[in-house]
Design a protein around this motif. Structure first.
Motif, PDB file in Angstrom:
ATOM      1  N   SER A  22      -3.410  62.193  16.456  1.00  0.00           N
ATOM      2  CA  SER A  22      -2.998  61.236  14.984  1.00  0.00           C
ATOM      3  C   SER A  22      -4.315  61.529  14.026  1.00  0.00           C
ATOM      4  O   SER A  22      -5.424  61.599  14.638  1.00  0.00           O
ATOM      5  CB  SER A  22      -2.587  59.626  15.414  1.00  0.00           C
ATOM      6  N   ALA A  23      -3.953  61.252  13.073  1.00  0.00           N
ATOM      7  CA  ALA A  23      -5.013  61.700  11.793  1.00  0.00           C
ATOM      8  C   ALA A  23      -5.092  60.927  10.701  1.00  0.00           C
ATOM      9  O   ALA A  23      -3.881  60.331  10.411  1.00  0.00           O
ATOM     10  CB  ALA A  23      -5.199  62.919  11.355  1.00  0.00           C
ATOM     11  N   SER A  24      -6.114  60.793  10.189  1.00  0.00           N
ATOM     12  CA  SER A  24      -6.315  59.869   8.709  1.00  0.00           C
ATOM     13  C   SER A  24      -7.106  60.871   8.002  1.00  0.00           C
ATOM     14  O   SER A  24      -7.474  61.976   8.163  1.00  0.00           O
ATOM     15  CB  SER A  24      -6.845  58.642   8.886  1.00  0.00           C
ATOM     16  N   GLU A  25      -7.600  60.460   6.796  1.00  0.00           N
ATOM     17  CA  GLU A  25      -8.251  61.324   5.763  1.00  0.00           C
ATOM     18  C   GLU A  25      -9.496  61.812   6.517  1.00  0.00           C
ATOM     19  O   GLU A  25     -10.061  62.805   5.793  1.00  0.00           O
ATOM     20  CB  GLU A  25      -8.471  60.348   4.526  1.00  0.00           C
ATOM     21  N   HIS A  26     -10.179  60.988   7.272  1.00  0.00           N
ATOM     22  CA  HIS A  26     -11.528  61.272   7.892  1.00  0.00           C
ATOM     23  C   HIS A  26     -11.630  61.472   9.387  1.00  0.00           C
ATOM     24  O   HIS A  26     -12.567  61.922   9.859  1.00  0.00           O
ATOM     25  CB  HIS A  26     -12.726  60.530   7.170  1.00  0.00           C
ATOM     26  N   HIS A  27     -10.704  60.992  10.088  1.00  0.00           N
ATOM     27  CA  HIS A  27     -10.588  60.874  11.403  1.00  0.00           C
ATOM     28  C   HIS A  27      -9.301  61.589  12.129  1.00  0.00           C
ATOM     29  O   HIS A  27      -8.521  61.379  11.815  1.00  0.00           O
ATOM     30  CB  HIS A  27     -11.017  59.548  12.005  1.00  0.00           C
ATOM     31  N   VAL A  28      -9.600  61.947  13.550  1.00  0.00           N
ATOM     32  CA  VAL A  28      -8.417  62.273  14.404  1.00  0.00           C
ATOM     33  C   VAL A  28      -8.779  61.628  15.724  1.00  0.00           C
ATOM     34  O   VAL A  28      -9.909  61.583  16.160  1.00  0.00           O
ATOM     35  CB  VAL A  28      -8.512  63.912  14.547  1.00  0.00           C
ATOM     36  N   VAL A  29      -7.610  60.895  16.287  1.00  0.00           N
ATOM     37  CA  VAL A  29      -7.818  60.685  17.481  1.00  0.00           C
ATOM     38  C   VAL A  29      -7.000  61.472  18.469  1.00  0.00           C
ATOM     39  O   VAL A  29      -5.724  61.675  18.265  1.00  0.00           O
ATOM     40  CB  VAL A  29      -7.223  59.141  17.660  1.00  0.00           C
ATOM     41  N   ASP A  30      -7.441  61.867  19.752  1.00  0.00           N
ATOM     42  CA  ASP A  30      -6.727  62.561  20.494  1.00  0.00           C
ATOM     43  C   ASP A  30      -6.936  61.890  21.945  1.00  0.00           C
ATOM     44  O   ASP A  30      -7.667  61.421  22.263  1.00  0.00           O
ATOM     45  CB  ASP A  30      -7.472  64.140  20.620  1.00  0.00           C
TER      46      ASP A  30
END
Length: 144
Positions: free
Chosen positions: A75-83
Motif C-alpha cells: 500500500s502506498a501514499s505520497e511519500h511511503h510504501v508499506v509492504d
C-alpha cells in the motif's frame, strides 16, 4: 494518487530485482545513494545500514541463506510504501519462515529509507545468530 502509484512501482521493481538477484540494478536505479535501511534485532546483521553499497552487501550476505521474499500486500501514499511479505531462508539445518513488514520512504523516485519489522523478532535473532554468529570474531578481537 499518481505519486502513490509511482511509489508502488518503485517497491515492486525492488522486489523484482531482489527476486532475480539483480543487486546492481537495485543499487543503480532503485536505492537512493544515501539510503538508510533499518534492520531490527539483537543479531550480527542488525543495525542501520547506510548507503546503497552497504545495503547491497547486506543483501549479498543474506543470499547465502537462500533468502526469498513473496509479496503479500503493498500500500502506498505520497511519500511511503508499506509492504507485507513472506520471507524465508535456509542455511544447513537452520530455517526461518515468517511475515515481515517494511515501511519505505520514497524520495525522487528512489527508496530513501526502509525500516524492517519481523513478525517474530526472537526467531529472527536466533536464525541470524545460528547462521552468522559463528563467523564473527570473539568479542575481544572485535573490540580492537
Amino acid at each position: 494518487m499518481q505519486q502513490a502509484n509511482t511509489n508502488l512501482e518503485v517497491v515492486q521493481r525492488f522486489f523484482e530485482c531482489y527476486g532475480a538477484g539483480d543487486l546492481e540494478t537495485m543499487k543503480r536505479e532503485i536505492l537512493a545513494e544515501d539510503v538508510t535501511w533499518i534492520i531490527p534485532g539483537h543479531h550480527p546483521l542488525a543495525g542501520v545500514k547506510r548507503g546503497a553499497e552497504e545495503i547491497i552487501d547486506y543483501f549479498s550476505t543474506i543470499a547465502q541463506a537462500n533468502f526469498k521474499a513473496e509479496v503479500i500486500s503493498l500500500s502506498a501514499s505520497e511519500h511511503h510504501v508499506v509492504d507485507v511479505h513472506r520471507g524465508w531462508g535456509e542455511y544447513g539445518e537452520y530455517k526461518i519462515d515468517m511475515n515481515w513488514v517494511l515501511v519505505y520512504q520514497i524520495e525522487n523516485g528512489r527508496i530513501k529509507q526502509a525500516q524492517n519489522f519481523a513478525a517474530d523478532q526472537h526467531a529472527a535473532d536466533q536464525f541470524f545468530w545460528d547462521v552468522w554468529g559463528e563467523k564473527l570474531k570473539p568479542v575481544p578481537a572485535r573490540l580492537k
